[in-house]
Design a protein around this motif. Structure first.
Motif, PDB file in Angstrom:
ATOM      1  N   ASP A 156      -9.867   1.209   2.592  1.00 58.48           N
ATOM      2  CA  ASP A 156     -10.018  -0.247   2.473  1.00 58.48           C
ATOM      3  C   ASP A 156     -10.626  -0.628   1.122  1.00 58.48           C
ATOM      4  O   ASP A 156     -10.139  -1.537   0.459  1.00 58.48           O
ATOM      5  N   LEU A 157     -11.679   0.071   0.718  1.00 60.67           N
ATOM      6  CA  LEU A 157     -12.318  -0.206  -0.570  1.00 60.67           C
ATOM      7  C   LEU A 157     -11.352   0.076  -1.716  1.00 60.67           C
ATOM      8  O   LEU A 157     -11.229  -0.714  -2.655  1.00 60.67           O
ATOM      9  N   GLU A 215      -6.179  -4.369  -5.451  1.00 56.30           N
ATOM     10  CA  GLU A 215      -5.772  -5.780  -5.397  1.00 56.30           C
ATOM     11  C   GLU A 215      -6.443  -6.548  -6.531  1.00 56.30           C
ATOM     12  O   GLU A 215      -5.825  -7.427  -7.138  1.00 56.30           O
ATOM     13  N   TRP A 224      -8.076  -0.054  -1.709  1.00 54.27           N
ATOM     14  CA  TRP A 224      -7.018  -1.068  -1.789  1.00 54.27           C
ATOM     15  C   TRP A 224      -7.567  -2.427  -2.217  1.00 54.27           C
ATOM     16  O   TRP A 224      -6.875  -3.195  -2.880  1.00 54.27           O
ATOM     17  N   GLN A 225      -8.820  -2.709  -1.888  1.00 50.82           N
ATOM     18  CA  GLN A 225      -9.428  -3.940  -2.393  1.00 50.82           C
ATOM     19  C   GLN A 225      -9.548  -3.886  -3.917  1.00 50.82           C
ATOM     20  O   GLN A 225      -9.267  -4.862  -4.600  1.00 50.82           O
ATOM     21  N   GLU A 227     -11.253   5.238   6.796  1.00 53.69           N
ATOM     22  CA  GLU A 227     -10.817   3.841   6.803  1.00 53.69           C
ATOM     23  C   GLU A 227     -11.584   3.024   5.759  1.00 53.69           C
ATOM     24  O   GLU A 227     -10.990   2.225   5.032  1.00 53.69           O
ATOM     25  N   GLU A 228     -12.901   3.237   5.665  1.00 52.22           N
ATOM     26  CA  GLU A 228     -13.708   2.521   4.673  1.00 52.22           C
ATOM     27  C   GLU A 228     -13.274   2.862   3.253  1.00 52.22           C
ATOM     28  O   GLU A 228     -13.172   1.982   2.391  1.00 52.22           O
ATOM     29  N   ARG A 271       0.844  -1.194   0.000  1.00 50.13           N
ATOM     30  CA  ARG A 271       0.000   0.000   0.000  1.00 50.13           C
ATOM     31  C   ARG A 271       0.877   1.242   0.000  1.00 50.13           C
ATOM     32  O   ARG A 271       1.697   1.434   0.895  1.00 50.13           O
TER      33      ARG A 271
END
Length: 134
Positions: A124-125, A131, A127-128, A120-121, A81
């Motif tokens: 997280d979204l 990926e 980086w998902q 944070e949400e 990240r």
């Protein structure tokens, strides 16, 4: 015209033998086996066992391949990240994907406003999604 190679000739022989066997009745097969001094019942049992063993081996091999894939996926390191990615950049990227109705977003992610998501949400979204792009 060239002659077929040995592999093709062998394949033709096997195909012809298979077709002959499939065209025979059960009584004809039993008679052929008796001519070869083989008991039809014993031959049938051996054939059935050979098929069952082949199926078991194929299943075991398939399970081993799946286990290998799962272990590889488990050991696969996640993308690093980049700390330079800001929350605002992540919000913009998600908003762009929503506007484009990108199929990588779930229905829930498409319907949420990134402005109303916590930092944070959003990250997280983001980086998902990154990926999934790998």
């Amino acid at each position: 015209m060239t002659k077929p190679d040995a592999r093709k000739q062998l394949s033709n022989v096997w195909q012809a033998a298979f077709e002959d066997l499939m065209a025979m009745s059960e009584s004809e097969i039993d008679a052929e086996l008796r001519e070869l001094d083989l008991d039809p019942a014993t031959a049938a049992q051996k054939g059935k066992k050979a098929i069952e063993d082949g199926i078991s081996q194929a299943r075991a091999s398939h399970r081993a391949q799946l286990r290998e894939k799962m272990a590889s996926a488990r050991d696969h390191a996640m993308a690093p990240r980049d700390q330079a990615v800001s929350v605002e950049l992540a919000r913009q990227r998600i908003a762009q994907m929503q506007a484009a109705n990108d199929g990588r977003l779930t229905l829930a992610a498409r319907n949420r406003d990134p402005k109303n998501m916590s930092e944070e949400e959003v990250l997280d979204l983001y980086w998902q999604i990154e990926e999934l792009n790998r």
